[in-house]
Design a protein around this motif. Structure first.
Motif, PDB file in Angstrom:
ATOM      1  N   ARG A  54       0.815  -1.219   0.000  1.00 24.52           N
ATOM      2  CA  ARG A  54       0.000   0.000   0.000  1.00 24.52           C
ATOM      3  C   ARG A  54       0.845   1.264   0.000  1.00 24.52           C
ATOM      4  O   ARG A  54       0.409   2.298  -0.480  1.00 24.52           O
ATOM      5  N   ASP A  55       2.086   1.193   0.487  1.00 29.05           N
ATOM      6  CA  ASP A  55       2.944   2.390   0.537  1.00 29.05           C
ATOM      7  C   ASP A  55       3.655   2.663  -0.790  1.00 29.05           C
ATOM      8  O   ASP A  55       4.462   3.572  -0.883  1.00 29.05           O
ATOM      9  N   GLY A  56       3.367   1.843  -1.832  1.00 25.79           N
ATOM     10  CA  GLY A  56       3.965   2.060  -3.143  1.00 25.79           C
ATOM     11  C   GLY A  56       5.200   1.216  -3.408  1.00 25.79           C
ATOM     12  O   GLY A  56       5.665   1.144  -4.534  1.00 25.79           O
ATOM     13  N   THR A  57       5.754   0.560  -2.378  1.00 28.80           N
ATOM     14  CA  THR A  57       6.903  -0.305  -2.594  1.00 28.80           C
ATOM     15  C   THR A  57       6.420  -1.646  -3.149  1.00 28.80           C
ATOM     16  O   THR A  57       5.234  -1.957  -3.129  1.00 28.80           O
ATOM     17  N   ARG A  58       7.359  -2.420  -3.649  1.00 30.87           N
ATOM     18  CA  ARG A  58       7.067  -3.738  -4.201  1.00 30.87           C
ATOM     19  C   ARG A  58       8.079  -4.731  -3.656  1.00 30.87           C
ATOM     20  O   ARG A  58       9.246  -4.390  -3.450  1.00 30.87           O
ATOM     21  N   MET A 114      13.340  -9.464  -3.051  1.00 33.52           N
ATOM     22  CA  MET A 114      13.909  -8.115  -3.110  1.00 33.52           C
ATOM     23  C   MET A 114      12.809  -7.096  -2.863  1.00 33.52           C
ATOM     24  O   MET A 114      11.752  -7.161  -3.483  1.00 33.52           O
ATOM     25  N   ARG A 115      13.073  -6.138  -1.987  1.00 33.93           N
ATOM     26  CA  ARG A 115      12.141  -5.030  -1.751  1.00 33.93           C
ATOM     27  C   ARG A 115      12.559  -3.879  -2.655  1.00 33.93           C
ATOM     28  O   ARG A 115      13.716  -3.474  -2.660  1.00 33.93           O
ATOM     29  N   LEU A 116      11.634  -3.368  -3.470  1.00 35.49           N
ATOM     30  CA  LEU A 116      11.901  -2.291  -4.415  1.00 35.49           C
ATOM     31  C   LEU A 116      11.099  -1.052  -4.047  1.00 35.49           C
ATOM     32  O   LEU A 116       9.936  -1.167  -3.649  1.00 35.49           O
ATOM     33  N   THR A 117      11.694   0.110  -4.197  1.00 34.89           N
ATOM     34  CA  THR A 117      10.933   1.346  -4.040  1.00 34.89           C
ATOM     35  C   THR A 117      10.020   1.490  -5.249  1.00 34.89           C
ATOM     36  O   THR A 117      10.179   0.777  -6.254  1.00 34.89           O
ATOM     37  N   GLY A 118       9.092   2.418  -5.194  1.00 34.52           N
ATOM     38  CA  GLY A 118       8.221   2.667  -6.337  1.00 34.52           C
ATOM     39  C   GLY A 118       9.013   3.040  -7.570  1.00 34.52           C
ATOM     40  O   GLY A 118       8.742   2.564  -8.681  1.00 34.52           O
ATOM     41  N   THR A 146      11.448   1.516 -12.891  1.00 27.57           N
ATOM     42  CA  THR A 146      12.640   1.297 -13.700  1.00 27.57           C
ATOM     43  C   THR A 146      12.694  -0.148 -14.193  1.00 27.57           C
ATOM     44  O   THR A 146      13.013  -0.401 -15.357  1.00 27.57           O
ATOM     45  N   LEU A 147      12.336  -1.091 -13.331  1.00 25.63           N
ATOM     46  CA  LEU A 147      12.288  -2.499 -13.743  1.00 25.63           C
ATOM     47  C   LEU A 147      11.223  -2.702 -14.814  1.00 25.63           C
ATOM     48  O   LEU A 147      11.452  -3.422 -15.787  1.00 25.63           O
ATOM     49  N   THR A 148      10.102  -2.039 -14.674  1.00 23.48           N
ATOM     50  CA  THR A 148       9.043  -2.123 -15.686  1.00 23.48           C
ATOM     51  C   THR A 148       9.561  -1.635 -17.029  1.00 23.48           C
ATOM     52  O   THR A 148       9.290  -2.242 -18.072  1.00 23.48           O
ATOM     53  N   GLU A 149      10.315  -0.559 -17.027  1.00 24.74           N
ATOM     54  CA  GLU A 149      10.892  -0.028 -18.271  1.00 24.74           C
ATOM     55  C   GLU A 149      11.832  -1.049 -18.899  1.00 24.74           C
ATOM     56  O   GLU A 149      11.880  -1.188 -20.122  1.00 24.74           O
ATOM     57  N   ALA A 150      12.562  -1.798 -18.072  1.00 28.47           N
ATOM     58  CA  ALA A 150      13.453  -2.824 -18.603  1.00 28.47           C
ATOM     59  C   ALA A 150      12.669  -3.998 -19.182  1.00 28.47           C
ATOM     60  O   ALA A 150      13.056  -4.567 -20.200  1.00 28.47           O
ATOM     61  N   LEU A 151      11.556  -4.359 -18.558  1.00 28.03           N
ATOM     62  CA  LEU A 151      10.752  -5.479 -19.037  1.00 28.03           C
ATOM     63  C   LEU A 151       9.900  -5.113 -20.247  1.00 28.03           C
ATOM     64  O   LEU A 151       9.646  -5.945 -21.108  1.00 28.03           O
ATOM     65  N   LEU A 152       9.442  -3.872 -20.302  1.00 29.91           N
ATOM     66  CA  LEU A 152       8.610  -3.390 -21.403  1.00 29.91           C
ATOM     67  C   LEU A 152       9.145  -2.063 -21.898  1.00 29.91           C
ATOM     68  O   LEU A 152       8.536  -1.020 -21.682  1.00 29.91           O
TER      69      LEU A 152
END
Length: 161
Positions: A34-38, A55-59, A64-70
């Motif tokens: 809910r805080d935007g992290t993944r 792995m805990r990722l910030t929003g 950035t990972l989404t940009e790498a995947l798509l």
């Protein structure tokens, strides 16, 4: 081969978990907090209760990972900067950044790095070719173009606290 299926599970008070089982029977899961992290997790089929990677990722890291995947740069109408030995990257100015509220010209970006700031995204509104008097704000996404070395140096400047 059947299409991959994404299973969604609400996690009350936490967020939502998304699970994808790969053709090799590994399970990738993402917990959208809910805080935007993944939290990104990888489980192997030999022991579904163990986690091979978590792995805990910030929003911003998740984006950035989404940009790498798509990657959006597959659009044939966009300039492929790699053809010229250049690359474009996004750098987020945080609320606690040294540059929050300061003018873009104060960064001396082009002089110090050889890289150029070609646009700023502010709340999903693009600001193309911002001038030196443009004031950066926390949450701005700065689009930088240059050589690998120049873009890395731009990251270092813009990520100053």
């Amino acid at each position: 081969m059947p299409a991959p299926r994404l299973r969604t599970t609400p996690l009350p008070g936490i967020g939502v978990q998304y699970e994808l089982t790969t053709r090799r029977h590994d399970t990738l899961s993402v917990v959208a907090h809910r805080d935007g992290t993944r939290t990104l997790n990888v489980h192997h089929d030999d022991d579904p209760d163990s986690c091979g990677l978590s792995m805990r990722l910030t929003g911003a890291e998740a984006l950035t990972l989404t940009e790498a995947l798509l990657p959006s740069h597959n659009n044939p109408n966009l300039l492929h900067t790699s053809d010229f030995g250049l690359l474009a990257e996004r750098v987020t100015v945080t609320g606690d950044s040294y540059w929050n509220g300061r003018q873009l010209g104060e960064t001396k970006m082009r002089t110090a790095t050889g890289a150029s700031i070609v646009a700023v995204m502010r709340r999903a509104h693009p600001i193309p070719s911002p001038g030196p008097e443009f004031r950066l704000r926390g949450g701005d996404t700065v689009i930088v173009i240059g050589t690998r070395e120049g873009v890395d140096a731009a990251h270092a400047i813009l990520e100053r606290k």
